[in-house]
Design a protein around this motif. Sequence first.
Motif, PDB file in Angstrom:
ATOM      1  N   LYS A 141      10.520  32.530 -23.107  1.00 55.36           N
ATOM      2  CA  LYS A 141      10.746  33.970 -23.031  1.00 55.36           C
ATOM      3  C   LYS A 141      11.918  34.247 -22.101  1.00 55.36           C
ATOM      4  O   LYS A 141      12.050  33.615 -21.049  1.00 55.36           O
ATOM      5  CB  LYS A 141       9.470  34.649 -22.514  1.00 55.36           C
ATOM      6  CG  LYS A 141       9.476  36.164 -22.612  1.00 55.36           C
ATOM      7  CD  LYS A 141       8.117  36.709 -22.212  1.00 55.36           C
ATOM      8  CE  LYS A 141       8.088  38.226 -22.289  1.00 55.36           C
ATOM      9  NZ  LYS A 141       6.762  38.769 -21.899  1.00 55.36           N
TER      10      LYS A 141
ATOM     11  N   SER B 189      10.123  38.174 -26.867  1.00 54.45           N
ATOM     12  CA  SER B 189       8.721  37.743 -26.819  1.00 54.45           C
ATOM     13  C   SER B 189       8.518  36.601 -27.802  1.00 54.45           C
ATOM     14  O   SER B 189       9.312  36.399 -28.723  1.00 54.45           O
ATOM     15  CB  SER B 189       7.771  38.907 -27.149  1.00 54.45           C
ATOM     16  OG  SER B 189       7.981  39.372 -28.475  1.00 54.45           O
TER      17      SER B 189
ATOM     18  N   GLN C  30       5.424  34.579 -30.167  1.00 58.71           N
ATOM     19  CA  GLN C  30       4.055  34.560 -30.685  1.00 58.71           C
ATOM     20  C   GLN C  30       3.801  33.277 -31.461  1.00 58.71           C
ATOM     21  O   GLN C  30       4.675  32.785 -32.177  1.00 58.71           O
ATOM     22  CB  GLN C  30       3.795  35.766 -31.596  1.00 58.71           C
ATOM     23  CG  GLN C  30       3.506  37.055 -30.860  1.00 58.71           C
ATOM     24  CD  GLN C  30       2.792  38.070 -31.750  1.00 58.71           C
ATOM     25  OE1 GLN C  30       2.792  37.957 -32.978  1.00 58.71           O
ATOM     26  NE2 GLN C  30       2.182  39.059 -31.130  1.00 58.71           N
ATOM     27  N   LYS C  31       2.580  32.757 -31.286  1.00 59.85           N
ATOM     28  CA  LYS C  31       2.105  31.631 -32.089  1.00 59.85           C
ATOM     29  C   LYS C  31       0.712  31.994 -32.582  1.00 59.85           C
ATOM     30  O   LYS C  31      -0.163  32.285 -31.771  1.00 59.85           O
ATOM     31  CB  LYS C  31       2.075  30.344 -31.253  1.00 59.85           C
ATOM     32  CG  LYS C  31       3.470  29.845 -30.843  1.00 59.85           C
ATOM     33  CD  LYS C  31       3.421  28.614 -29.961  1.00 59.85           C
ATOM     34  CE  LYS C  31       3.049  28.917 -28.533  1.00 59.85           C
ATOM     35  NZ  LYS C  31       3.162  27.736 -27.635  1.00 59.85           N
ATOM     36  N   HIS C  32       0.553  32.011 -33.896  1.00 60.44           N
ATOM     37  CA  HIS C  32      -0.737  32.393 -34.502  1.00 60.44           C
ATOM     38  C   HIS C  32      -1.206  33.754 -33.966  1.00 60.44           C
ATOM     39  O   HIS C  32      -2.376  33.934 -33.601  1.00 60.44           O
ATOM     40  CB  HIS C  32      -1.786  31.310 -34.254  1.00 60.44           C
ATOM     41  CG  HIS C  32      -1.369  29.961 -34.744  1.00 60.44           C
ATOM     42  ND1 HIS C  32      -1.245  29.642 -36.073  1.00 60.44           N
ATOM     43  CD2 HIS C  32      -1.016  28.833 -34.058  1.00 60.44           C
ATOM     44  CE1 HIS C  32      -0.852  28.392 -36.199  1.00 60.44           C
ATOM     45  NE2 HIS C  32      -0.695  27.875 -35.001  1.00 60.44           N
ATOM     46  N   ASP C  33      -0.262  34.708 -33.917  1.00 60.42           N
ATOM     47  CA  ASP C  33      -0.531  36.109 -33.541  1.00 60.42           C
ATOM     48  C   ASP C  33      -0.973  36.289 -32.090  1.00 60.42           C
ATOM     49  O   ASP C  33      -1.531  37.328 -31.734  1.00 60.42           O
ATOM     50  CB  ASP C  33      -1.582  36.732 -34.474  1.00 60.42           C
ATOM     51  CG  ASP C  33      -1.085  36.823 -35.906  1.00 60.42           C
ATOM     52  OD1 ASP C  33       0.120  37.080 -36.096  1.00 60.42           O
ATOM     53  OD2 ASP C  33      -1.888  36.616 -36.836  1.00 60.42           O
ATOM     54  N   GLU C  34      -0.727  35.296 -31.251  1.00 60.66           N
ATOM     55  CA  GLU C  34      -1.013  35.445 -29.822  1.00 60.66           C
ATOM     56  C   GLU C  34       0.274  35.279 -29.032  1.00 60.66           C
ATOM     57  O   GLU C  34       1.153  34.497 -29.392  1.00 60.66           O
ATOM     58  CB  GLU C  34      -2.042  34.398 -29.368  1.00 60.66           C
ATOM     59  CG  GLU C  34      -3.425  34.595 -29.981  1.00 60.66           C
ATOM     60  CD  GLU C  34      -4.446  33.641 -29.387  1.00 60.66           C
ATOM     61  OE1 GLU C  34      -4.172  33.054 -28.313  1.00 60.66           O
ATOM     62  OE2 GLU C  34      -5.509  33.461 -30.006  1.00 60.66           O
ATOM     63  N   ASP C  35       0.388  36.027 -27.929  1.00 62.15           N
ATOM     64  CA  ASP C  35       1.599  35.995 -27.115  1.00 62.15           C
ATOM     65  C   ASP C  35       1.620  34.780 -26.200  1.00 62.15           C
ATOM     66  O   ASP C  35       0.599  34.403 -25.617  1.00 62.15           O
ATOM     67  CB  ASP C  35       1.694  37.266 -26.254  1.00 62.15           C
ATOM     68  CG  ASP C  35       1.978  38.502 -27.087  1.00 62.15           C
ATOM     69  OD1 ASP C  35       2.712  38.392 -28.088  1.00 62.15           O
ATOM     70  OD2 ASP C  35       1.450  39.592 -26.741  1.00 62.15           O
ATOM     71  N   PHE C  36       2.816  34.177 -26.086  1.00 63.58           N
ATOM     72  CA  PHE C  36       3.030  33.033 -25.201  1.00 63.58           C
ATOM     73  C   PHE C  36       4.379  33.196 -24.506  1.00 63.58           C
ATOM     74  O   PHE C  36       5.234  33.959 -24.959  1.00 63.58           O
ATOM     75  CB  PHE C  36       3.023  31.714 -25.988  1.00 63.58           C
ATOM     76  CG  PHE C  36       1.676  31.328 -26.528  1.00 63.58           C
ATOM     77  CD1 PHE C  36       0.857  30.466 -25.826  1.00 63.58           C
ATOM     78  CD2 PHE C  36       1.229  31.826 -27.755  1.00 63.58           C
ATOM     79  CE1 PHE C  36      -0.389  30.094 -26.324  1.00 63.58           C
ATOM     80  CE2 PHE C  36      -0.011  31.475 -28.258  1.00 63.58           C
ATOM     81  CZ  PHE C  36      -0.828  30.600 -27.537  1.00 63.58           C
TER      82      PHE C  36
ATOM     83  N   THR D 138       6.409  29.399 -34.965  1.00 65.16           N
ATOM     84  CA  THR D 138       6.648  30.394 -33.928  1.00 65.16           C
ATOM     85  C   THR D 138       7.295  31.649 -34.504  1.00 65.16           C
ATOM     86  O   THR D 138       8.141  31.570 -35.393  1.00 65.16           O
ATOM     87  CB  THR D 138       7.590  29.799 -32.847  1.00 65.16           C
ATOM     88  OG1 THR D 138       7.033  28.575 -32.373  1.00 65.16           O
ATOM     89  CG2 THR D 138       7.769  30.749 -31.687  1.00 65.16           C
TER      90      THR D 138
END
Length: 272
Positions: free
Chosen positions: A126, A143, A145-151, A160
């Motif tokens: 990020k 931003s 996202q991986k599998h609809d989650e923020d990282f 990604t």
Amino acid sequence: PERIAPLFYAISMSQKILLIVDQMGPAFGETVLMLDSLGEKDGMVILRNFIDKDQIMPFIKGTVVDGYEFLDDDKNALRERLLALSEKIKTSYDSPTGTMPVDHFFNVRGIGTVVLGSVAEGTLKKHDELMVLPGEKTAQVRSIQKHDEDFDVAGAGERTGIALKGVDVEDLDRGTILTNDKSIKKVSELSAMARIVKYWPSPLKEGMVLHLGHWMQFVPARVQEVLPEADWHRAELKLKLDKMLVFRPGAKAVLTYPEGGKLRVVGTIDLP
């Protein structure tokens, strides 16, 4: 597939191969040649329709598929195997640079430009400033996202989604490379050694339009000159590309000939 590009894209994005053989024919042979050209050594084979291993061995001997594990056609056992494999995959986030080829891109209201792809090398974080190649623009990672989650980070092999600041969807294409690795090259002409598959029927000739596949790029290239070795299955090619090819020095690309009928995989070419 009817077109050769989707076969290249699917294999190029893969970390481990699951090859289902349900009939023997040109499509099977072409898939084996593409797997071999891309060097995909880690794979599994499932045979269907009463095809046995002895039938396919003459066609895979000497290729990467010869080293694949053969599995029974059992969906439950396969599911358990894939789940176990996914748990073993350990992604490193230690690299100071990263590279991701783009395969989809779109605009999201309130967010802006979003790209999808699999990280090819290294690590993306990020707020990283990335070159958008082959153009001259740069973009900031807003931003991840991986599998609809923020990282905050994405590593090699991970699927990604990245929201970008400073670039519009009009600036992107399938195969666009996002990277902060300064060693990455981009060229519109190429002079390099090619290795032609043994099944190719005749020497390459000036004027042929081949396609070079690397990462998610699939670039038309006209043969300007052929300098054959003693065996024409090895030849130095001078190519003029329709658009710039982006790569790490020392990589290789797949050569294809979409007009080749039942055999469209030509071989590989070393990238300088």
